[in-house]
Design an enzyme around this catalytic site. Structure first.
Site, mmCIF file in Angstrom:
data_model
loop_
_atom_site.group_PDB
_atom_site.id
_atom_site.type_symbol
_atom_site.label_atom_id
_atom_site.label_comp_id
_atom_site.label_asym_id
_atom_site.label_seq_id
_atom_site.Cartn_x
_atom_site.Cartn_y
_atom_site.Cartn_z
ATOM 1 N N TYR A 97 9.845 -46.699 76.730
ATOM 2 C CA TYR A 97 9.081 -47.631 75.879
ATOM 3 C C TYR A 97 10.088 -48.205 74.901
ATOM 4 O O TYR A 97 11.303 -48.202 75.166
ATOM 5 C CB TYR A 97 7.959 -46.801 75.226
ATOM 6 C CG TYR A 97 6.951 -47.562 74.425
ATOM 7 C CD1 TYR A 97 6.260 -48.645 74.956
ATOM 8 C CD2 TYR A 97 6.657 -47.186 73.109
ATOM 9 C CE1 TYR A 97 5.311 -49.331 74.192
ATOM 10 C CE2 TYR A 97 5.711 -47.857 72.350
ATOM 11 C CZ TYR A 97 5.056 -48.931 72.898
ATOM 12 O OH TYR A 97 4.120 -49.607 72.154
ATOM 13 N N ARG A 149 5.843 -63.398 74.989
ATOM 14 C CA ARG A 149 6.432 -62.874 73.740
ATOM 15 C C ARG A 149 6.596 -61.379 73.923
ATOM 16 O O ARG A 149 5.731 -60.606 73.558
ATOM 17 C CB ARG A 149 5.520 -63.201 72.553
ATOM 18 C CG ARG A 149 6.115 -62.996 71.201
ATOM 19 C CD ARG A 149 6.214 -61.516 70.753
ATOM 20 N NE ARG A 149 4.965 -60.937 70.309
ATOM 21 C CZ ARG A 149 4.661 -59.632 70.481
ATOM 22 N NH1 ARG A 149 5.480 -58.800 71.096
ATOM 23 N NH2 ARG A 149 3.515 -59.173 70.050
ATOM 24 N N LYS A 167 3.440 -49.325 78.793
ATOM 25 C CA LYS A 167 2.225 -49.023 78.027
ATOM 26 C C LYS A 167 1.310 -48.105 78.840
ATOM 27 O O LYS A 167 0.714 -47.177 78.314
ATOM 28 C CB LYS A 167 1.473 -50.311 77.675
ATOM 29 C CG LYS A 167 2.227 -51.224 76.723
ATOM 30 C CD LYS A 167 1.704 -51.149 75.309
ATOM 31 C CE LYS A 167 2.578 -51.959 74.364
ATOM 32 N NZ LYS A 167 2.302 -51.719 72.953
ATOM 33 N N GLU A 238 -1.586 -57.974 76.137
ATOM 34 C CA GLU A 238 -0.341 -57.515 75.525
ATOM 35 C C GLU A 238 0.712 -58.615 75.540
ATOM 36 O O GLU A 238 0.944 -59.258 76.572
ATOM 37 C CB GLU A 238 0.177 -56.298 76.320
ATOM 38 C CG GLU A 238 1.268 -55.534 75.628
ATOM 39 C CD GLU A 238 0.780 -54.797 74.378
ATOM 40 O OE1 GLU A 238 -0.257 -54.138 74.436
ATOM 41 O OE2 GLU A 238 1.459 -54.902 73.342
ATOM 42 N N ASP A 239 1.342 -58.810 74.415
ATOM 43 C CA ASP A 239 2.527 -59.654 74.293
ATOM 44 C C ASP A 239 2.346 -61.078 74.837
ATOM 45 O O ASP A 239 3.190 -61.593 75.584
ATOM 46 C CB ASP A 239 3.739 -58.949 74.927
ATOM 47 C CG ASP A 239 4.186 -57.755 74.062
ATOM 48 O OD1 ASP A 239 3.481 -57.416 73.105
ATOM 49 O OD2 ASP A 239 5.239 -57.169 74.357
ATOM 50 N N ASP A 259 -3.999 -55.719 72.030
ATOM 51 C CA ASP A 259 -3.268 -54.615 71.411
ATOM 52 C C ASP A 259 -2.399 -55.087 70.247
ATOM 53 O O ASP A 259 -2.287 -54.400 69.233
ATOM 54 C CB ASP A 259 -2.403 -53.965 72.491
ATOM 55 C CG ASP A 259 -1.659 -52.756 71.977
ATOM 56 O OD1 ASP A 259 -2.258 -51.971 71.235
ATOM 57 O OD2 ASP A 259 -0.483 -52.604 72.320
ATOM 58 N N ASP A 260 -1.784 -56.254 70.374
ATOM 59 C CA ASP A 260 -0.863 -56.707 69.322
ATOM 60 C C ASP A 260 -1.614 -57.086 68.052
ATOM 61 O O ASP A 260 -1.113 -56.895 66.953
ATOM 62 C CB ASP A 260 -0.034 -57.891 69.825
ATOM 63 C CG ASP A 260 0.849 -57.449 70.965
ATOM 64 O OD1 ASP A 260 1.727 -56.619 70.734
ATOM 65 O OD2 ASP A 260 0.612 -57.893 72.105
ATOM 66 N N ASN A 403 9.899 -54.964 66.860
ATOM 67 C CA ASN A 403 10.528 -54.231 67.964
ATOM 68 C C ASN A 403 11.377 -55.174 68.791
ATOM 69 O O ASN A 403 11.120 -56.380 68.783
ATOM 70 C CB ASN A 403 9.435 -53.634 68.871
ATOM 71 C CG ASN A 403 8.598 -52.607 68.141
ATOM 72 O OD1 ASN A 403 9.118 -51.746 67.461
ATOM 73 N ND2 ASN A 403 7.289 -52.702 68.297
#
Ligand SMILES: NC(=O)C1=CN([C@@H]2O[C@H](COP(=O)(O)OP(=O)(O)OC[C@H]3O[C@@H](n4cnc5c(N)ncnc54)[C@H](O)[C@@H]3O)[C@@H](O)[C@H]2O)C=CC1
Ligand SMILES: CC(=O)C(=O)O
Ligand SMILES: [Mg+2]
Length: 586
Positions: A97, A149, A167, A238-239, A259-260, A403
């Protein structure tokens, strides 16, 4: 057993590869699987297997080599991989991760060796439902990205597949979702990463990213197709890069969350509740400067507003405690550019025409107690900024959350050094503990991995029809209560990551209770359970790689499904195996 036919290998070595060649399989199983003689003769215990795995891992010199080794292990012996991960979660998580998954995504097309998830392309539109049929398992949860992203690394196109894979590995290890119930899903909708489009090794479509409107049409079809193929599936976004309409569009129709926006908001509130207590400053006196006003920054602030309101502030009072800085400076209503919609709520109107470009000058003006970073700008909290925060506060709250590690706004060491060890600190990616003034200081990790596994498991077990804001907020509150006495005494903001399975049970319980309160639970029989009974229920339904049955489960399933002469009449025989193996050393 005699047969002239070679063993028929399973055609789909995806997320549930069985471990047919596992060195812990006893001779009887090897004979049935026709792997007898194909594996070295010894029957090994888990301890010996783990010893070899850890030795092999230590022999790999770079994080990406370790990542590749662990990927190979997961593909060839899924239970051994998850047992190893569960037992060494602190050491191995950074390898599968953040931060290593960042490099893996940047180099995904270069280091690709095997399928690990499902890809859906723009030219597949109209046919998505059929393609989902190619996935060989019953799915309970999917993590989907369009790669636009990835962490703070920008648009990586289909190379973003590392994120759903990583994830979901955490879902399995931390919250006990069954490996074969997970679907890593990456949308190939083009990429604005020109270097990738020109790279001969890039494995996605070489076209610019489709428009937001086209993506919306694609996602509409995808959401329908996923829930038609797997009714009740939980879908985690996600992302995705802003502008991002999907949460507002789908959250009241499907069992989905972002999630973000939501997971990050919840995890930060979870640690923030403890940081506010430790700061000694009353809630009404806090002021927060946020560097970065994207989906994560605004998602976090929105949930802190909710926390402030639960602590007695009005919404207006809570909202006005935030000052956001984006790439154009302080977010104000009179800045002269058109603000993205999600920023308007927090835009300042009390700046008297002054536009603050520099973070340092804004800190002098606002005198914040809290500094959060979700900007993707590594090192933005420099010595000067950190010293200002230390001069303003006895216990400054400093959360550099971007991150991977290279994008973190500061390191733990910098935060400790420039605040004389007084910072209440959490970062998105892990940093090591350090000695300061004769004490060992341990950083918090404010990463959504503390909550998304429990949110997903809670939604699955309660059979939630949608994921409500109360369920998300419950995950934050549950997380804040999950620290044990020692962690509280040591002033930690988050629990020890090594206890993540226990923590996920607490989070899942909170999520289930909130689903019940909102009446969105379809597993209504869970309403009658006491908290202890509910915890036991969750635990019982968690995939447990330590369980001997899990370790033989796939092999037995293989035996049942194999076509070379064993079908139908072998059930009793195989069940006998299961019984014998309960006492076998696996
Ligand atoms: N710790 C955690 O659990 C999580 C961390 N993140 C991290 O947060 C970061 C941002 O994610 P998103 O908000 O989704 O991305 P985003 O692209 O939506 O937002 C980035 C924001 O940073 C701002 N920014 C860019 N350059 C800047 C500069 N020089 N000065 C000030 N602001 C600048 C942009 O204007 C934008 O507001 C990423 O690094 C991501 O890895 C995201 C989700 C969870
Ligand atoms: C942790 C996470 O979700 C991110 O950095 O995007
Ligand atoms: Mg993310």
């Amino acid at each position: 057993m005699s047969s002239t036919q070679p063993k028929q290998l399973p055609s789909r070595h995806l997320t549930t590869t069985s471990g047919d060649f596992c060195t812990s399989n006893p001779p009887e199983i090897r004979k049935q699987l026709r792997t007898y003689g194909l594996i070295p003769p010894v029957v090994e215990s888990y301890e010996v297997q783990a010893q070899r795995c850890l030795k092999l891992l230590a022999m790999k010199t770079t994080p990406i080599e370790k990542y590749q080794y662990l990927t190979h292990l997961r593909a060839t012996n899924v239970h051994l991989f998850y047992r190893l991960l569960s037992e060494n979660v602190k050491e191995l998580t950074p390898l599968i991760y953040t931060p290593t998954v960042g490099e893996a995504c940047q180099r995904w097309s270069e280091i690709y060796t095997q399928p690990e998830g499902l890809y859906l392309s723009w030219h597949d539109r109209g046919n998505l439902r059929n393609i989902l049929n190619n996935w060989p398992h019953d799915v309970e949860i999917t993590v989907v990205t369009d790669g636009s992203r990835i962490l703070g690394l920008g648009d990586l196109g289909i190379n973003g597949m590392g994120i759903p894979v990583g994830k979901l590995a955490l879902y399995i290890a931390c919250a006990g979702i069954r490996p074969d119930a997970t679907l890593p899903l990456t949308l190939d909708l083009g990429t604005n990463n020109k270097a990738f489009r020109e790279d001969p090794l890039y494995m996605g479509s070489r076209m610019p990213k489709v428009t937001a409107e086209q993506e919306r049409e694609f996602l509409d079809e995808l959401m329908e197709a996923l829930t038609d193929r797997w009714p009740g599936i939980v879908i985690q976004y996600e992302d995705f890069k802003n502008p991002f309409p999907a949460l507002e569009r789908y959250q009241n129709k499907y069992t989905m969350f972002n999630d973000d926006v939501q997971g990050t908001g919840a995890v930060i509130v979870g640690g923030f509740i403890n940081a506010v207590k430790a700061s000694g400053v009353p809630v009404k006196d806090h002021r927060a400067v946020f560097l970065g006003a994207g989906s994560a920054g605004v998602g976090v602030a929105r949930q802190i507003v909710e926390f402030f309101m639960k602590e007695g502030l009005t919404e207006e009072e809570a909202r006005r405690k935030f000052w956001f800085v984006d790439s154009n400076g302080l977010v104000t209503l009179d800045r002269g550019d058109k603000l993205a919609e999600h920023k308007v709520y927090f835009a300042r109107d009390d700046n008297n025409g002054r536009q603050y470009q520099s973070l340092g000058r804004l800190i002098d003006f606002v005198q914040p107690t809290i500094l959060m970073g979700l900007s993707t700008i590594g090192g933005a909290f420099n010595r000067d900024i950190l010293q200002k925060m230390a001069a303003l506060n006895q216990r400054p709250i400093i959360f550099p959350l971007s991150n991977p590690s290279s994008k973190s706004e500061c390191t733990f060491e910098e935060a400790v050094r420039y605040t004389d060890g007084r910072a209440l600190f959490a970062s998105g990616s892990p940093f090591p503990s350090l000695e300061f003034a004769g004490k060992t200081l341990t950083p918090g990790q404010g990463n959504n991995m503390y909550v998304f596994p429990g949110i997903g498991q809670g939604a699955i077990l309660s059979k939630a029809s949608i994921i409500t804001q109360d369920m998300i907020y419950a995950s934050a509150e549950s997380l804040s209560t999950s620290l044990n006495k020692q962690e509280v005494a040591d002033g930690w903001l988050y629990p020890d990551i090594r206890r993540i399975r226990e923590v996920s049970i607490i989070v899942a319980r909170g999520v289930i209770r909130a689903a019940q309160k909102n009446g969105v639970d379809r597993a209504t029989e869970l309403r009658d359970l006491s908290d202890e009974q509910l915890d036991a229920y969750i635990k019982e339904h968690m995939y447990n790689p330590f369980n001997k049955r899990e370790n033989i489960g796939d092999n037995v399933a293989q035996l049942l499904s194999t076509t070379n002469g064993m079908n139908g009449h072998t059930n009793g025989y195989v069940n006998g195996f299961v019984k014998n193996l309960e006492s076998a050393h696996l």
